[in-house]
Design an enzyme around this catalytic site. Structure first.
Site, short mmCIF file in Angstrom:
data_model
loop_
_atom_site.label_atom_id
_atom_site.label_comp_id
_atom_site.label_asym_id
_atom_site.label_seq_id
_atom_site.Cartn_x
_atom_site.Cartn_y
_atom_site.Cartn_z
N HIS A 57 0.83 -1.21 0.00
CA HIS A 57 0.00 0.00 0.00
C HIS A 57 0.86 1.26 0.00
O HIS A 57 1.21 1.80 1.05
CB HIS A 57 -0.89 -0.05 1.24
CG HIS A 57 -2.02 0.91 1.22
ND1 HIS A 57 -3.23 0.62 1.76
CD2 HIS A 57 -2.13 2.19 0.74
CE1 HIS A 57 -4.05 1.67 1.62
NE2 HIS A 57 -3.39 2.62 1.01
N HIS A 59 1.40 5.17 -1.98
CA HIS A 59 0.93 6.18 -2.93
C HIS A 59 2.16 6.86 -3.54
O HIS A 59 2.93 7.49 -2.82
CB HIS A 59 0.04 7.21 -2.23
CG HIS A 59 -1.22 6.62 -1.68
ND1 HIS A 59 -2.37 6.47 -2.43
CD2 HIS A 59 -1.51 6.10 -0.45
CE1 HIS A 59 -3.32 5.91 -1.69
NE2 HIS A 59 -2.82 5.67 -0.49
N LEU A 60 2.32 6.70 -4.84
CA LEU A 60 3.50 7.28 -5.50
C LEU A 60 3.19 8.57 -6.26
O LEU A 60 4.11 9.25 -6.72
CB LEU A 60 4.16 6.25 -6.44
CG LEU A 60 4.80 5.05 -5.74
CD1 LEU A 60 5.41 4.09 -6.76
CD2 LEU A 60 5.86 5.49 -4.74
N ASP A 305 0.84 2.54 3.72
CA ASP A 305 -0.06 3.64 3.30
C ASP A 305 0.73 4.95 3.20
O ASP A 305 0.23 6.03 3.57
CB ASP A 305 -1.26 3.78 4.25
CG ASP A 305 -2.39 4.60 3.63
OD1 ASP A 305 -2.28 5.00 2.46
OD2 ASP A 305 -3.38 4.84 4.33
N HIS A 309 2.28 14.28 0.66
CA HIS A 309 1.50 15.45 0.24
C HIS A 309 2.40 16.68 0.22
O HIS A 309 3.22 16.87 1.12
CB HIS A 309 0.34 15.71 1.21
CG HIS A 309 -0.78 14.72 1.05
ND1 HIS A 309 -1.57 14.67 -0.08
CD2 HIS A 309 -1.23 13.74 1.86
CE1 HIS A 309 -2.46 13.69 0.05
NE2 HIS A 309 -2.27 13.11 1.22
N PHE A 323 -5.48 14.25 3.80
CA PHE A 323 -5.27 13.06 4.63
C PHE A 323 -3.96 12.38 4.21
O PHE A 323 -3.74 12.18 3.02
CB PHE A 323 -6.37 12.03 4.36
CG PHE A 323 -7.70 12.34 4.96
CD1 PHE A 323 -7.96 12.07 6.29
CD2 PHE A 323 -8.73 12.87 4.17
CE1 PHE A 323 -9.22 12.31 6.84
CE2 PHE A 323 -9.98 13.12 4.71
CZ PHE A 323 -10.23 12.84 6.04
N1 LIG Z 1 -4.52 7.30 3.68
C1 LIG Z 1 -4.57 8.60 3.57
O1 LIG Z 1 -4.68 9.28 4.58
N2 LIG Z 1 -4.49 9.19 2.38
C2 LIG Z 1 -4.54 8.54 1.11
C3 LIG Z 1 -5.89 8.17 0.65
C4 LIG Z 1 -6.94 8.09 1.69
O2 LIG Z 1 -7.55 9.11 1.99
O3 LIG Z 1 -7.16 6.99 2.19
C5 LIG Z 1 -3.92 9.42 0.07
O4 LIG Z 1 -3.93 9.08 -1.13
O5 LIG Z 1 -3.40 10.49 0.43
#
Ligand SMILES: NC(=O)N[C@@H](CC(=O)O)C(=O)O
EC number: 3.5.2.3
Length: 432
Positions: A57, A59-60, A305, A309, A323
């Protein structure tokens, strides 16, 4: 060009000590080995060797948000964290919901060359929750997509979830569900619902919003005979459902993040958006249940995860901030601190939850393999005695939303090898 490396005196899984000869991308020999001509020597005295870590899990952010992370910078963060494979979530812009989009992520991962980047395919077109995406075409593409997720959004419609499970069953795929019933926790819900959310005036995200979806999905998995995976499990109630479903032989697996194993909801008292994550940080009772479930196998894997950002998306009033938090570079130190130092898990069990099981869930044949002769030389060397004060400015990720900044964590990643080639040595990337 063939590279030969002799790893001298590593403790395999924290147990017996041996040398490892890495040649032609595989573990060629294990034992007491004299140095072959031209071999690089890596002194692993006091270090623990584990199979390279696999993250289910990540996010790239590429394509679409290359200001937050790219496939190259995220691959660097993964290698520094001891990973040799990551699954890249589909909530990019555009969404990974076609074979072409999946192949592009796959090819960019190859070009970066630091970890195996496996695209996760969206379950529904545009993450819209209504029409199934091109699941079969993505699977048959060069990217060989086997894990599907609308992560960031829940596949809330039971009929759509049922169809997705039926569809992926045909080729042994799995649906990774972001369990969040939108009628119980909507898009603004950002704090565990409880006494604190009331006091802070933040919209609550109750644990039940996760649990009802997990309960529904295990029943759908039973009904379809297909496989469901629970992304970022965060509550004691979810653990109870998982335990029950597994006792019936339902094909469900689950992951927990490092932050849900250590951080608690009271950190939100200062309204620092660094701690805003989805699902939200929970109270200590949930954290304790998640730790116990990871130790006893009810939760199968640790997944980061990793959610980078850009500053301009994170530095806002709490309700408006994005998030997510970084995770790749600190996952192993967090798991070592929480699970190993406390005696809840051995290093061999860490290898299970961070490498072999995630690789098996994602169907990655050449990752998560045991440290044995003939196996691909994907491995990580860990210094279990190191202590590390996390400094967000030292990150190789493009983003700085690091919830561990200033904390002292135990254990550090010293070296990572991808098919015998060192991507990290002495804790630093081998290529700038
Ligand atoms: N896990 C997170 O807090 N963020 C995730 C996606 C999501 O909101 O689940 C994201 O892509 O930033």
């Amino acid at each position: 060009m063939s590279e030969t490396t002799l790893v001298k005196g590593a403790s395999l899984y924290g147990d017996r000590t041996a040398d490892l000869l890495l040649r032609d991308g595989v573990i060629a020999e294990i034992g007491s080995i004299s140095t072959p001509d031209g071999a690089r020597i890596v002194d692993a005295d006091g270090l623990i060797a584990l199979p390279g870590l696999v993250d289910l899990h990540t996010h790239l952010r590429e394509p679409g948000r290359e200001d937050a992370e790219t496939i190259l910078t995220g691959s660097r963060a993964a290698a520094v964290g001891g990973y040799t494979a990551v699954l890249a979530m589909a909530n990019t812009s555009p969404v990974t919901d076609t074979a072409e989009a999946a192949e592009r992520v796959h090819d960019l991962g190859r070009a970066a060359g630091l970890v195996d980047v496996h695209p996760v395919g969206a379950v529904t077109g545009g993450l819209g929750g209504e029409e199934l995406a091109e699941l079969g075409l993505m699977h048959r593409s060069r990217a060989r997509v086997s894990v599907f997720s609308d992560d960031g959004r829940c596949v809330a419609d039971a009929r759509v979830m049922r169809r997705a499970l039926e569809y992926v069953k045909a080729f042994g795929g799995v649906v990774s569900q972001h369990a969040q019933d939108p009628s119980l926790a909507g898009p603004t819900s950002c704090c565990h619902e409880g006494e604190l959310s009331g006091r802070l005036g933040l919209p609550g995200w109750p644990g039940i919003a996760e649990e009802v979806v997990v309960a529904r999905d295990v029943m759908l998995a039973r009904h379809t005979g297909s496989r469901v995976h629970v992304a970022h499990a965060s509550t004691a109630g979810t653990v109870e459902v998982l335990r029950w479903a597994k006792s019936l032989g339902i094909e469900v697996t689950a992951e927990v993040t490092p932050h849900h194993l250590l951080l608690t909801t009271d950190l939100l008292a200062g309204y620092d958006p660094t701690y805003k994550v989805n699902p939200p940080l929970r109270p200590q009772e949930d954290v304790d249940a998640l730790r116990a479930a990871l130790a006893d196998g009810t939760i199968d894997a640790v997944a980061t995860d990793h959610a980078p950002h850009a500053r301009h998306d994170k530095e806002h009033a709490f309700v408006d901030a994005a998030f997510g938090m970084l995770g790749l570079e600190t996952a192993l130190p967090v798991v070592a601190s929480v699970m190993v130092s406390s005696g809840l898990m051995t290093w061999a069990e860490v290898a299970r939850v961070m490498s072999s099981t995630p690789a098996a869930i994602a169907g990655l044949g050449s990752q998560g393999r045991p440290l044995e002769v003939g196996q691909p030389a994907n491995l990580v060397l860990v210094d279990p005695a190191a202590t590390l004060v996390v400094d967000r400015e030292r990150s190789v990720s493009l983003s700085r939303n690091n919830p561990w900044h200033g904390r002292t964590l135990g254990a550090s990643v010293v070296a990572t090898f991808l098919r015998g080639r060192p991507t990290v040595l002495g804790g630093e990337l081998t290529e700038p």
